[in-house]
Design a protein around this motif. Sequence first.
Motif, PDB file in Angstrom:
ATOM      1  N   ALA A  14      47.044  99.465  15.254  1.00 54.68           N
ATOM      2  CA  ALA A  14      47.161 100.770  15.914  1.00 54.68           C
ATOM      3  C   ALA A  14      48.472 100.831  16.698  1.00 54.68           C
ATOM      4  N   PRO A  15      49.025 102.038  16.823  1.00 56.82           N
ATOM      5  CA  PRO A  15      50.374 102.150  17.408  1.00 56.82           C
ATOM      6  C   PRO A  15      50.459 101.933  18.917  1.00 56.82           C
ATOM      7  N   PHE A  16      49.344 101.805  19.622  1.00 54.42           N
ATOM      8  CA  PHE A  16      49.421 101.555  21.072  1.00 54.42           C
ATOM      9  C   PHE A  16      48.158 100.810  21.510  1.00 54.42           C
ATOM     10  N   SER A  17      48.261 100.169  22.699  1.00 52.19           N
ATOM     11  CA  SER A  17      47.137  99.379  23.217  1.00 52.19           C
ATOM     12  C   SER A  17      46.235 100.251  24.079  1.00 52.19           C
TER      13      SER A  17
ATOM     14  N   GLU B 220      34.589  97.733  23.176  1.00 56.70           N
ATOM     15  CA  GLU B 220      33.716  97.462  22.041  1.00 56.70           C
ATOM     16  C   GLU B 220      34.202  98.143  20.766  1.00 56.70           C
ATOM     17  N   HIS B 221      34.756  99.348  20.876  1.00 53.98           N
ATOM     18  CA  HIS B 221      34.989 100.142  19.670  1.00 53.98           C
ATOM     19  C   HIS B 221      36.448 100.342  19.295  1.00 53.98           C
ATOM     20  N   CYS B 222      37.373 100.014  20.192  1.00 54.91           N
ATOM     21  CA  CYS B 222      38.758 100.428  19.958  1.00 54.91           C
ATOM     22  C   CYS B 222      39.781  99.282  19.960  1.00 54.91           C
ATOM     23  N   VAL B 223      39.608  98.312  20.866  1.00 55.25           N
ATOM     24  CA  VAL B 223      40.721  97.385  21.086  1.00 55.25           C
ATOM     25  C   VAL B 223      40.885  96.325  19.995  1.00 55.25           C
ATOM     26  N   THR B 224      39.920  96.209  19.061  1.00 50.81           N
ATOM     27  CA  THR B 224      40.177  95.320  17.922  1.00 50.81           C
ATOM     28  C   THR B 224      41.458  95.758  17.223  1.00 50.81           C
ATOM     29  N   CYS B 225      41.711  97.058  17.190  1.00 43.38           N
ATOM     30  CA  CYS B 225      42.951  97.561  16.572  1.00 43.38           C
ATOM     31  C   CYS B 225      43.984  97.996  17.615  1.00 43.38           C
ATOM     32  N   HIS B 226      43.510  98.530  18.743  1.00 42.14           N
ATOM     33  CA  HIS B 226      44.433  99.036  19.757  1.00 42.14           C
ATOM     34  C   HIS B 226      44.762  97.949  20.771  1.00 42.14           C
ATOM     35  N   ARG B 227      45.539  96.969  20.332  1.00 43.07           N
ATOM     36  CA  ARG B 227      46.037  95.929  21.246  1.00 43.07           C
ATOM     37  C   ARG B 227      47.370  95.447  20.691  1.00 43.07           C
TER      38      ARG B 227
ATOM     39  N   ALA C 252      40.977  94.942   5.638  1.00 40.86           N
ATOM     40  CA  ALA C 252      41.627  96.095   6.239  1.00 40.86           C
ATOM     41  C   ALA C 252      41.404  95.941   7.732  1.00 40.86           C
ATOM     42  N   PRO C 253      42.214  96.606   8.551  1.00 42.66           N
ATOM     43  CA  PRO C 253      42.038  96.462   9.988  1.00 42.66           C
ATOM     44  C   PRO C 253      40.586  96.721  10.361  1.00 42.66           C
ATOM     45  N   GLY C 254      40.040  95.867  11.159  1.00 41.68           N
ATOM     46  CA  GLY C 254      38.664  96.069  11.601  1.00 41.68           C
ATOM     47  C   GLY C 254      37.644  95.395  10.690  1.00 41.68           C
TER      48      GLY C 254
ATOM     49  N   GLN D 280      37.664 111.271  14.329  1.00 42.53           N
ATOM     50  CA  GLN D 280      38.813 110.638  13.675  1.00 42.53           C
ATOM     51  C   GLN D 280      38.865 109.147  14.049  1.00 42.53           C
ATOM     52  N   MET D 281      38.440 108.841  15.264  1.00 45.62           N
ATOM     53  CA  MET D 281      38.410 107.467  15.763  1.00 45.62           C
ATOM     54  C   MET D 281      37.034 107.183  16.361  1.00 45.62           C
ATOM     55  N   PRO D 282      36.497 105.983  16.263  1.00 47.49           N
ATOM     56  CA  PRO D 282      37.030 104.895  15.441  1.00 47.49           C
ATOM     57  C   PRO D 282      36.896 105.233  13.954  1.00 47.49           C
ATOM     58  N   PRO D 283      37.802 104.689  13.145  1.00 44.01           N
ATOM     59  CA  PRO D 283      37.808 105.050  11.726  1.00 44.01           C
ATOM     60  C   PRO D 283      36.667 104.389  10.964  1.00 44.01           C
ATOM     61  N   TRP D 284      35.523 104.994  11.010  1.00 43.43           N
ATOM     62  CA  TRP D 284      34.364 104.501  10.250  1.00 43.43           C
ATOM     63  C   TRP D 284      33.809 105.722   9.543  1.00 43.43           C
TER      64      TRP D 284
ATOM     65  N   PRO E   2      43.560 112.134  27.262  1.00 37.44           N
ATOM     66  CA  PRO E   2      43.303 113.412  26.577  1.00 37.44           C
ATOM     67  C   PRO E   2      43.147 113.229  25.065  1.00 37.44           C
ATOM     68  N   MET E   3      44.011 112.398  24.486  1.00 41.58           N
ATOM     69  CA  MET E   3      43.908 112.185  23.033  1.00 41.58           C
ATOM     70  C   MET E   3      42.667 111.391  22.669  1.00 41.58           C
ATOM     71  N   ILE E   4      42.278 110.463  23.546  1.00 42.22           N
ATOM     72  CA  ILE E   4      41.050 109.702  23.286  1.00 42.22           C
ATOM     73  C   ILE E   4      39.875 110.675  23.202  1.00 42.22           C
TER      74      ILE E   4
HETATM   75  C1  HEC Z   1      40.229  99.876  12.628  1.00 41.76           C
HETATM   76  C2  HEC Z   1      41.309 100.054  13.550  1.00 41.76           C
HETATM   77  C3  HEC Z   1      41.156 101.092  14.649  1.00 41.76           C
HETATM   78  C4  HEC Z   1      40.099 101.266  15.507  1.00 41.76           C
HETATM   79  C5  HEC Z   1      38.809 100.451  15.590  1.00 41.76           C
HETATM   80  C6  HEC Z   1      40.456 102.376  16.359  1.00 41.76           C
HETATM   81  N1  HEC Z   1      41.685 102.849  16.022  1.00 41.76           N
HETATM   82 FE1  HEC Z   1      42.641 104.418  16.907  1.00 41.76          FE
HETATM   83  N2  HEC Z   1      44.155 104.239  15.560  1.00 41.76           N
HETATM   84  C7  HEC Z   1      44.279 103.258  14.597  1.00 41.76           C
HETATM   85  C8  HEC Z   1      45.490 103.471  13.835  1.00 41.76           C
HETATM   86  C9  HEC Z   1      46.000 102.602  12.702  1.00 41.76           C
HETATM   87  C10 HEC Z   1      46.092 104.633  14.346  1.00 41.76           C
HETATM   88  C11 HEC Z   1      47.383 105.305  13.884  1.00 41.76           C
HETATM   89  C12 HEC Z   1      47.216 106.007  12.584  1.00 41.76           C
HETATM   90  C13 HEC Z   1      46.219 107.102  12.625  1.00 41.76           C
HETATM   91  O1  HEC Z   1      46.301 107.985  13.515  1.00 41.76           O
HETATM   92  O2  HEC Z   1      45.329 107.125  11.744  1.00 41.76           O
HETATM   93  C14 HEC Z   1      45.226 105.093  15.424  1.00 41.76           C
HETATM   94  C15 HEC Z   1      45.469 106.223  16.199  1.00 41.76           C
HETATM   95  C16 HEC Z   1      44.765 106.583  17.338  1.00 41.76           C
HETATM   96  C17 HEC Z   1      45.119 107.665  18.212  1.00 41.76           C
HETATM   97  C18 HEC Z   1      46.311 108.611  18.023  1.00 41.76           C
HETATM   98  C19 HEC Z   1      45.843 109.693  17.068  1.00 41.76           C
HETATM   99  C20 HEC Z   1      46.953 110.607  16.629  1.00 41.76           C
HETATM  100  O3  HEC Z   1      46.599 111.660  16.076  1.00 41.76           O
HETATM  101  O4  HEC Z   1      48.133 110.271  16.808  1.00 41.76           O
HETATM  102  C21 HEC Z   1      44.195 107.672  19.237  1.00 41.76           C
HETATM  103  C22 HEC Z   1      44.165 108.599  20.452  1.00 41.76           C
HETATM  104  C23 HEC Z   1      43.254 106.607  18.960  1.00 41.76           C
HETATM  105  N3  HEC Z   1      43.629 105.970  17.798  1.00 41.76           N
HETATM  106  C24 HEC Z   1      42.168 106.290  19.736  1.00 41.76           C
HETATM  107  C25 HEC Z   1      41.170 105.397  19.378  1.00 41.76           C
HETATM  108  C26 HEC Z   1      39.944 105.207  20.115  1.00 41.76           C
HETATM  109  C27 HEC Z   1      39.590 105.939  21.389  1.00 41.76           C
HETATM  110  C28 HEC Z   1      39.232 104.254  19.448  1.00 41.76           C
HETATM  111  C29 HEC Z   1      37.865 103.722  19.764  1.00 41.76           C
HETATM  112  C30 HEC Z   1      36.854 104.692  20.076  1.00 41.76           C
HETATM  113  C31 HEC Z   1      40.023 103.843  18.289  1.00 41.76           C
HETATM  114  N4  HEC Z   1      41.184 104.564  18.289  1.00 41.76           N
HETATM  115  C32 HEC Z   1      39.632 102.865  17.369  1.00 41.76           C
HETATM  116  C33 HEC Z   1      43.385 102.227  14.376  1.00 41.76           C
HETATM  117  C34 HEC Z   1      42.153 102.092  14.993  1.00 41.76           C
END
Ligand code: HEC
Length: 420
Positions: free
Chosen positions: A44-47, A32-39, A221-223, A69-73, A59-61
Amino acid sequence: MIGLSPEPDHSRSAPSKATVNYAEHVASILNEHCVTCHRPGEVAPFSLIGYENAKKWAPMIGQVTQSHQMPPWKAVPGYADFKDANTLDPVEIETLKNWAESTRPEGDPKKAPPEPSFSSDWTLGKPDMIVSPSKPYRLSAEGPDVYRNFVFHTNNSQPIWVRAIDVKPGNKRIVHHVIAFVDGGSGADGCLKKYADGQEGYSAEMGGLGFLPRSALGGWAPGVRARYAPEGAAFQIPPHGTLVMQVHYHKTGKPEEDQTRLGLYTGPKPEHEVGLNWIFRFDLNIPAGVKNYRVRKVYTYKNDTVVYGAMPHMHLLGRSMKSWFEFPDGTTKPLVFVDDWDFNWQLIYSLKQPIRVPAGTKEVVEAVFDNSLENPRNPNNPPKTVRFGEQTTDEMFLLIVPYTLVRPGELDSQNWLAGP
Ligand code: HEC
């Protein structure tokens, strides 16, 4: 009713470290909250689709969700309610933390929600108009970000009324965000000549458009999901107007190419034109070394207006921005509060419930800038005085507020640049 928040749900609690598993507890949160960007193929840099990916990043999640820091809102939950808000509640954060700190079991895969599928089609259907550079733009491997302005002439003799825009980034590894501006004069053509460099479009000084636009149609913007303007309202491209699609590119260390498309959904002349109120301070002067430098601007509405949302904009020293209305009857209403500004996330916050703003209402905007060395993003060491400007290392104090007038009429041109 408005302003009341639902009773908190005390019946939910996070599964313990002993019971938490991916299939039953974690997958639905990530989907619901992450894979719109993490795919694959997204920003996002990884799926984070599927158990193996989630386990690898667990661990990073845990870390990035606890630190918000995530999700970026960036809008503070509970200040105002927005469409598409992407935030985790405390139970979801604790669930991810407990899983990260456990043995990270998968659980019964049959209990996992289906893997989300994504369509590559335009979300609102085929646009009425699509503009795109005629060939891919070539981005070099290294160096600062590029803001490329692609110019399109509409050659229409009547206004074009735009109900929605959508953007299909060509190369999501490098497209950070996109804004569609409207030039009512010849500013963009002048810039094409002034900054000609052999490729389509132009890059003005860092981050700049190079001229003052008539208006903007919105951004991506993404998302960010494409949305129609409110019922009975649309943006205008005036006769013989020029569209400028500004694409903000991040470099990847390898040469890259991109051919982003901008789709426009048009309609008949509406009752209301959507305007953007740019609440600005041109006279910024942020002293070197000061940690909590407060800047305030009060804008007074001249007409009865309906406000639909807000887009805060600052650069690297910006830390927070808050805006609210002070109505003529003495009551107040919150609009937006970002308490952990991040230049990388230029988000548009659309109100769930538009706000009716009578003439005479004051909108207060307050920002805090950190020009000390405690701000890890401070571009100057030692810090120096920073003023208003378009370079990322200059500063901005800007809140963009989409609105319509209650009584149809010419938009108040003052509302385009509500500077001091
Ligand atoms: C709107 C797009 C978007 C969403 C939604 C999003 N991410 Fe990300 N995420 C990114 C991007 C782009 C990066 C790489 C740049 C950055 O770290 O800001 C990233 C980086 C990360 C990293 C690496 C952080 C680091 O310091 O290197 C983690 C772990 C992560 N995301 C987890 C999540 C999780 C868990 C969720 C959902 C709860 C989530 N993300 C939702 C776009 C997103």
